[in-house]
Design an enzyme around this catalytic site. Structure first.
Site, PDB file in Angstrom:
ATOM      1  N   ASN A   1       0.884  -0.795   5.966  1.00 21.18           N
ATOM      2  CA  ASN A   1       1.311  -1.484   4.749  1.00 21.18           C
ATOM      3  C   ASN A   1       2.030  -2.748   5.201  1.00 21.18           C
ATOM      4  O   ASN A   1       2.935  -2.668   6.030  1.00 21.18           O
ATOM      5  CB  ASN A   1       2.261  -0.574   3.954  1.00 21.18           C
ATOM      6  CG  ASN A   1       2.941  -1.300   2.808  1.00 21.18           C
ATOM      7  OD1 ASN A   1       2.378  -2.224   2.235  1.00 21.18           O
ATOM      8  ND2 ASN A   1       4.155  -0.879   2.479  1.00 21.18           N
ATOM      9  N   GLY A   2       1.615  -3.911   4.678  1.00 15.34           N
ATOM     10  CA  GLY A   2       2.264  -5.165   5.075  1.00 15.34           C
ATOM     11  C   GLY A   2       1.210  -6.196   5.443  1.00 15.34           C
ATOM     12  O   GLY A   2       0.023  -6.027   5.151  1.00 15.34           O
TER      13      GLY A   2
ATOM     14  N   TRP B   1      -3.781  -1.862  -1.480  1.00 18.00           N
ATOM     15  CA  TRP B   1      -3.776  -3.001  -2.411  1.00 18.00           C
ATOM     16  C   TRP B   1      -4.099  -4.196  -1.527  1.00 18.00           C
ATOM     17  O   TRP B   1      -3.289  -4.584  -0.688  1.00 18.00           O
ATOM     18  CB  TRP B   1      -2.402  -3.136  -3.048  1.00 18.00           C
ATOM     19  CG  TRP B   1      -2.316  -4.175  -4.122  1.00 18.00           C
ATOM     20  CD1 TRP B   1      -2.731  -4.052  -5.416  1.00 18.00           C
ATOM     21  CD2 TRP B   1      -1.762  -5.483  -4.004  1.00 18.00           C
ATOM     22  NE1 TRP B   1      -2.471  -5.209  -6.105  1.00 18.00           N
ATOM     23  CE2 TRP B   1      -1.880  -6.097  -5.266  1.00 18.00           C
ATOM     24  CE3 TRP B   1      -1.190  -6.210  -2.958  1.00 18.00           C
ATOM     25  CZ2 TRP B   1      -1.437  -7.398  -5.507  1.00 18.00           C
ATOM     26  CZ3 TRP B   1      -0.754  -7.496  -3.209  1.00 18.00           C
ATOM     27  CH2 TRP B   1      -0.872  -8.082  -4.475  1.00 18.00           C
TER      28      TRP B   1
ATOM     29  N   ARG C   1       1.748   2.018  -5.928  1.00 18.12           N
ATOM     30  CA  ARG C   1       1.939   1.005  -4.888  1.00 18.12           C
ATOM     31  C   ARG C   1       0.677   0.196  -4.625  1.00 18.12           C
ATOM     32  O   ARG C   1       0.720  -0.829  -3.946  1.00 18.12           O
ATOM     33  CB  ARG C   1       2.371   1.665  -3.576  1.00 18.12           C
ATOM     34  CG  ARG C   1       3.697   2.356  -3.655  1.00 18.12           C
ATOM     35  CD  ARG C   1       4.083   2.870  -2.298  1.00 18.12           C
ATOM     36  NE  ARG C   1       4.234   1.785  -1.346  1.00 18.12           N
ATOM     37  CZ  ARG C   1       5.311   1.030  -1.233  1.00 18.12           C
ATOM     38  NH1 ARG C   1       6.342   1.243  -2.002  1.00 18.12           N
ATOM     39  NH2 ARG C   1       5.351   0.061  -0.344  1.00 18.12           N
TER      40      ARG C   1
ATOM     41  N   CYS D   1       0.852  -1.180   0.000  1.00 20.74           N
ATOM     42  CA  CYS D   1       0.000   0.000   0.000  1.00 20.74           C
ATOM     43  C   CYS D   1       0.892   1.235   0.000  1.00 20.74           C
ATOM     44  O   CYS D   1       2.098   1.153   0.137  1.00 20.74           O
ATOM     45  CB  CYS D   1      -0.865  -0.012   1.246  1.00 20.74           C
ATOM     46  SG  CYS D   1      -1.719  -1.576   1.444  1.00 20.74           S
TER      47      CYS D   1
ATOM     48  N   LYS E   1       4.951  -9.121 -20.566  1.00 22.98           N
ATOM     49  CA  LYS E   1       4.484  -7.739 -20.797  1.00 22.98           C
ATOM     50  C   LYS E   1       3.103  -7.765 -21.431  1.00 22.98           C
ATOM     51  O   LYS E   1       2.213  -7.022 -21.028  1.00 22.98           O
ATOM     52  CB  LYS E   1       5.423  -6.968 -21.729  1.00 22.98           C
ATOM     53  CG  LYS E   1       6.680  -6.396 -21.166  1.00 22.98           C
ATOM     54  CD  LYS E   1       6.555  -5.298 -20.150  1.00 22.98           C
ATOM     55  CE  LYS E   1       6.468  -5.844 -18.755  1.00 22.98           C
ATOM     56  NZ  LYS E   1       7.667  -6.004 -18.009  1.00 22.98           N
TER      57      LYS E   1
ATOM     58  N   GLU F   1       0.417  -8.950 -18.913  1.00 20.27           N
ATOM     59  CA  GLU F   1       0.224  -7.995 -17.813  1.00 20.27           C
ATOM     60  C   GLU F   1      -0.664  -6.821 -18.183  1.00 20.27           C
ATOM     61  O   GLU F   1      -1.497  -6.410 -17.391  1.00 20.27           O
ATOM     62  CB  GLU F   1       1.578  -7.369 -17.438  1.00 20.27           C
ATOM     63  CG  GLU F   1       2.400  -8.116 -16.459  1.00 20.27           C
ATOM     64  CD  GLU F   1       3.663  -7.320 -16.143  1.00 20.27           C
ATOM     65  OE1 GLU F   1       4.460  -7.066 -17.069  1.00 20.27           O
ATOM     66  OE2 GLU F   1       3.842  -6.934 -14.988  1.00 20.27           O
TER      67      GLU F   1
ATOM     68  N   LYS G   1       2.998  -2.247  -7.968  1.00 22.27           N
ATOM     69  CA  LYS G   1       4.369  -2.005  -8.400  1.00 22.27           C
ATOM     70  C   LYS G   1       5.394  -2.685  -7.507  1.00 22.27           C
ATOM     71  O   LYS G   1       6.399  -3.190  -7.967  1.00 22.27           O
ATOM     72  CB  LYS G   1       4.615  -0.489  -8.411  1.00 22.27           C
ATOM     73  CG  LYS G   1       5.972  -0.090  -8.926  1.00 22.27           C
ATOM     74  CD  LYS G   1       6.082  -0.362 -10.403  1.00 22.27           C
ATOM     75  CE  LYS G   1       7.465  -0.135 -10.959  1.00 22.27           C
ATOM     76  NZ  LYS G   1       7.622  -0.825 -12.245  1.00 22.27           N
TER      77      LYS G   1
ATOM     78  N   HIS H   1       7.875 -30.107 -28.749  1.00 23.36           N
ATOM     79  CA  HIS H   1       7.618 -31.106 -27.703  1.00 23.36           C
ATOM     80  C   HIS H   1       6.280 -30.859 -27.010  1.00 23.36           C
ATOM     81  O   HIS H   1       6.053 -31.337 -25.912  1.00 23.36           O
ATOM     82  CB  HIS H   1       8.763 -31.108 -26.689  1.00 23.36           C
ATOM     83  CG  HIS H   1      10.071 -31.475 -27.325  1.00 23.36           C
ATOM     84  ND1 HIS H   1      10.372 -32.750 -27.734  1.00 23.36           N
ATOM     85  CD2 HIS H   1      11.132 -30.709 -27.686  1.00 23.36           C
ATOM     86  CE1 HIS H   1      11.565 -32.762 -28.297  1.00 23.36           C
ATOM     87  NE2 HIS H   1      12.053 -31.522 -28.275  1.00 23.36           N
TER      88      HIS H   1
HETATM   89  C1  F6R Z   1       6.648  -7.029 -14.436  1.00 22.68           C
HETATM   90  C2  F6R Z   1       7.061  -6.583 -13.138  1.00 22.68           C
HETATM   91  C3  F6R Z   1       7.231  -7.599 -12.061  1.00 22.68           C
HETATM   92  C4  F6R Z   1       8.486  -7.292 -11.241  1.00 22.68           C
HETATM   93  C5  F6R Z   1       8.558  -8.232 -10.030  1.00 22.68           C
HETATM   94  C6  F6R Z   1       9.826  -8.031  -9.235  1.00 22.68           C
HETATM   95  O1  F6R Z   1       6.460  -5.961 -15.342  1.00 22.68           O
HETATM   96  O2  F6R Z   1       7.255  -5.421 -12.913  1.00 22.68           O
HETATM   97  O3  F6R Z   1       7.263  -8.889 -12.579  1.00 22.68           O
HETATM   98  O4  F6R Z   1       9.609  -7.422 -12.052  1.00 22.68           O
HETATM   99  O5  F6R Z   1       7.446  -8.026  -9.206  1.00 22.68           O
HETATM  100  O6  F6R Z   1       9.918  -6.727  -8.763  1.00 22.68           O
HETATM  101  P1  F6R Z   1      11.286  -6.103  -8.279  1.00 22.68           P
HETATM  102  O7  F6R Z   1      12.189  -6.014  -9.456  1.00 22.68           O
HETATM  103  O8  F6R Z   1      10.901  -4.755  -7.742  1.00 22.68           O
HETATM  104  O9  F6R Z   1      11.825  -7.018  -7.231  1.00 22.68           O
END
Ligand code: F6R
Length: 608
Positions: free
Chosen positions: A102-103, A76, A27, A2, A488, A491, A603, A507
């Site tokens: 947050n957590g 979130w 976030r 969050c 990508k 997502e 994020k 395969h």
């Molecule tokens: C995909 C994406 C995620 C992050 C993953 C790891 O577009 O952003 O798959 O790569 O959550 O995040 P970090 O790099 O912050 O540990």
């Protein structure tokens, strides 16, 4: 996952907090809320949905401009659906204390039961409300907020960053953290607590990073940090942030993702600054030189960072001949991994706060391995807990889907490969000169290529906008890119896509191919090109349509060839990556998807 912002100072606090929440929306964004003291009570205004919903509610409420201390949150969901009751802030039963969190509190059910047995009632399904109720219990027993927080959080298992506002001291805020990020911003006559720096960057560049197990108390003109357990004062040094809030804004692009894709030449340049000496034909990487020569490297990472690690394996093994294992962090942490003294664990994380990656690196350190962090966020947990850290210097990445951060990870992985290859005497002066020259030219080549790449992405995304599935194929260095291209696309466009090693396709997955199941191939100039070409002929034989990233002059006949500039072999990845990103971006945008904030994602994944 969050976003938290708390403000105390001389300005109308609610607008400051709402503006801060907007910069933290990456976030988490399924509900939002704010609290402030007014006319002898704690006002809490919260709404499910995006921040705009909260802003509408604030407009309706009117009269929110008097308070000069406020506390706000974007959520979130982890416990309880994203609705108004579960949105933060949460109040204690007596409505004298408000808390944002947050957590995840892992033992919240037993704590909730214990409180329920004492007669406490709950308005939400969240673990966070349990914390504020427990805090009011703590206040009964301990009187002072600091002592009550120490007692309460001492009983909480799991991860938290919390901030608290109390009606008894309405100009003061308390914060504490354990496994979730919290930073303090120090202004003149005003102070901030937030999950991340952009939240308060328009107001101050002076920050204090809070460490695990720290408690902080702030008001408009003072701040103090304590050990959460002992309540002893801790000395903290403020640091000055040099990057600019402009960097965290869209700069004329329709979406952050597009802006961040176009920033990649700059990112490569920044990563190489001070590291690449093209004239001397050398790459320097002091952070790596502080560590002994590794016998083996284990990469631990998640998602896109994991795919960067897979490419890193390819390039480090090829150039430096050091064996590299790459493991998904959530698997690594529970696998009883064979790592120890002599091993180097490379933790790759854009945010530096990914819970699984952090757990993996802590385990590796416990077992005696040296941890090298590759991370984008200065002062993040990965950065602080590594034996050495290499900053990827991509600048804040706002779009949830990672783009420029991956580019920076790849650049630094190449630098690691080159540096190790040189240290171990496995790369000649001549080869190094070629590499340094090619790297020096790379940002310019990519800058020139991006506009046309976008046009091609636009054109092809329209042609394939009705596809329900995609197969992404690559071999060698291009296999991790096939995985990333598929990630990508799924997502941000929600189209099902699978990345596969092209040679493995026969395969099994070849059974899927028909005229409605297109393939996105990476068929660029390298030693595996003839092999990839044969794999693509197999797709064509089943009526499958193909888009292929390739290079001018290569003998490849597919429906939609996408030629990219020729570069030195290991640099092909820097041409393929933006093309894959732009294709996903254009397709998602064409389909009207929320590109920067795709559904169900956040994020920074600070929970397991
Ligand atoms: C995909 C994406 C995620 C992050 C993953 C790891 O577009 O952003 O798959 O790569 O959550 O995040 P970090 O790099 O912050 O540990």
């Amino acid at each position: 996952m969050c976003g938290i912002i708390g403000y105390t100072g001389h300005r109308p606090a609610v607008p400051v907090c709402i503006e801060g929440l907007r910069r933290l929306e990456y976030r988490g964004y399924d509900s939002a809320g704010v609290t402030f003291a007014q006319q002898g009570r704690l006002e809490v205004i919260k709404e499910s949905g995006k921040l705009a919903e909260l802003e509408r509610a604030l407009e309706k409420a009117g009269n929110v401009y008097n308070a000069t201390t406020a506390l706000a949150h974007t959520r979130w969901a982890t416990h309880g659906v994203p609705n108004q009751a579960n949105a933060h802030p949460h109040l204690d039963g007596g409505e004298r204390v408000a808390l944002v969190h947050n957590g995840i509190i892992e033992n919240f059910q037993s704590l909730r039961q214990e409180l329920a047995d004492k007669g406490y009632t709950f308005r939400s399904d969240t673990d966070s409300e349990v914390l504020v109720q427990l805090l009011s219990e703590g206040l009964h027993h301990h009187g002072s907020m600091k002592e009550a927080l120490s007692w309460t959080l001492g009983r909480a298992e799991g991860a938290f960053a919390i901030v608290v506002l109390s009606l008894d001291r309405p100009g003061r805020l308390w914060g504490a953290r354990q496994h979730s990020p919290l930073v303090m911003g120090l202004g003149v006559g005003e102070n901030f607590l937030a999950s991340d720096i952009p939240a308060f960057l328009p107001y101050t560049r002076e920050v204090v990073f809070l460490e695990e197990g720290e408690l902080v108390e702030i008001d408009a003109s003072s701040w103090r940090v304590y050990d959460l357990e002992t309540l002893k004062v801790r000395d903290k040094e403020p640091q000055t942030i040099t990057w600019d809030v402009q960097a965290a804004q869209k700069g004329g692009y329709k979406h952050f993702m597009l802006k961040e894709i176009f920033e990649q030449p700059r990112v490569i340049r920044d990563c190489l600054t001070g590291r690449l000496d093209a004239a001397a034909g050398e790459v320097r990487l002091e952070e790596l030189d502080d560590l002994p020569d590794p016998e083996r490297i284990t990469v631990v990472a998640c998602g896109t960072s994991y795919y960067a690690g897979l490419w890193g394996k390819h390039i480090i093994e090829k150039l430096a001949r050091v064996p590299v294992d790459v493991t998904i962090a959530s698997e690594f942490r529970y696998s009883d991994p064979i790592v120890g003294p002599g091993d180097m664990v490379l933790a790759i994380s854009q945010s530096g706060e990914t819970a699984d990656t952090l757990a993996g690196m802590r385990l590796a350190r416990e077992r005696g391995a040296k941890v090298l962090g590759l991370c984008n966020v200065v002062g993040s947990s990965v950065a602080r807990e590594s034996d050495a850290v290499i900053y990827t210097q991509a600048g804040p990445e706002i779009s949830v889907a990672s783009t420029k951060a991956m580019c920076s990870q790849l650049t630094l992985l190449l630098c690691i490969a080159l540096r190790l290859a040189r240290r171990l005497g496995r790369f000649s002066d001549e080869d190094m000169e070629t590499a340094a020259k090619a790297l020096d030219e790379l940002p310019g080549t990519l800058d020139d290529a991006l506009p046309e790449m976008r046009e091609t992405a636009q054109k092809y995304s329209r042609l394939y906008s009705e596809a329900a599935n995609f197969l992404y194929l690559g071999r060698g260095w291009a296999y991790p890119m096939a995985l990333e291209g598929a990630l990508k696309l799924k997502e941000i466009s929600y189209i099902h896509a699978e990345g596969y090693a092209a040679g493995e396709m026969k395969h099994g997955p070849i059974a899927l191919i028909d005229p409605k199941f297109p393939t996105f191939a990476l068929a660029m100039a390298d030693e595996l090109f003839p092999k990839v070409k044969s794999n693509l002929i197999e797709v064509q034989a089943r009526g499958g349509k193909i888009i292929a990233l390739t290079n001018p002059g290569l003998d490849l006949e597919v429906d939609h060839p996408w030629p990219l500039p020729h570069v030195w072999g290991p640099l092909n990845v820097f041409m393929a990556l933006p093309a894959l990103q732009l294709f996903a971006y254009e397709l998602a945008d064409y389909l009207g998807k929320d590109v920067d904030q795709p559904r169900n994602l956040a994020k920074s994944v600070t929970v397991e």
